[in-house]
Design a protein around this motif. Sequence first.
Motif: not given
Length: 241
Positions: A2-4, A25-27, A60-62, A152-157
Amino acid sequence: MSVEIALRGARVRYAPLEALHGVDLAVPAARLTVLAGRNGAGRTTVLRALAGTVPLAEGRVDWGGADVTRLPAYARARRGLAFVPDQRAVFASLTVTENLALAIRQGRDPGPAVAGVYPALSPLLDRRAATLSGGEQRMLAVARALLSPARLLLLDEPSQGMSPETAARTYALLGEAAAGGRTVLVAEQALPPALRAEASVVYVLRRGAVVLSGEPWEIPEESSAPAVPDPRDDRPDEQRG
């Protein structure tokens, strides 16, 4: 799977320049995803678009099946998103303890909590974040995300400025977070070898567009050699040459 969260036909513009050109892009949920791309490829803009810190010009952002394109960043954070940007990821004027207290559940003691994530931060709890080395600040930023209730964790470098040993621990912690049911998206210049076994999906960006995606074993080796971290960067500033 499933997509978050996902970008659908996302375009982002900075003045006259377009940074993302219709990115899809699907996470996947409860998995670790890697977004790879050289500087200027658009990976930071992808994370910012997902976090809500830059607006979309189109697309859009889903998130969780809902369109959150117009939802501001603070509202996305309240819904369970934690974003670790590549720069200014900590509150420099606050202590390590105060930085952690802003993110962790109320009533939880930051000391024992951070010791289980990065033991090296334990002696630094009373230090102001501005006095920490680059690697120590990255540890603090990642620890805040991991100790938060965000799903939901988004980490840039996240490994930027870390020693090889600390970077390896960081990747292991992120893998454990995904194994525990959290969704993790990591942006790096290339696919780190340590994440080949942890990642479920890899996206490769070039000039604001996705040029390759698939499982880690499908990504060519030339996309899996990140820059070598400087082992000195975890040391306090007064010990660095």
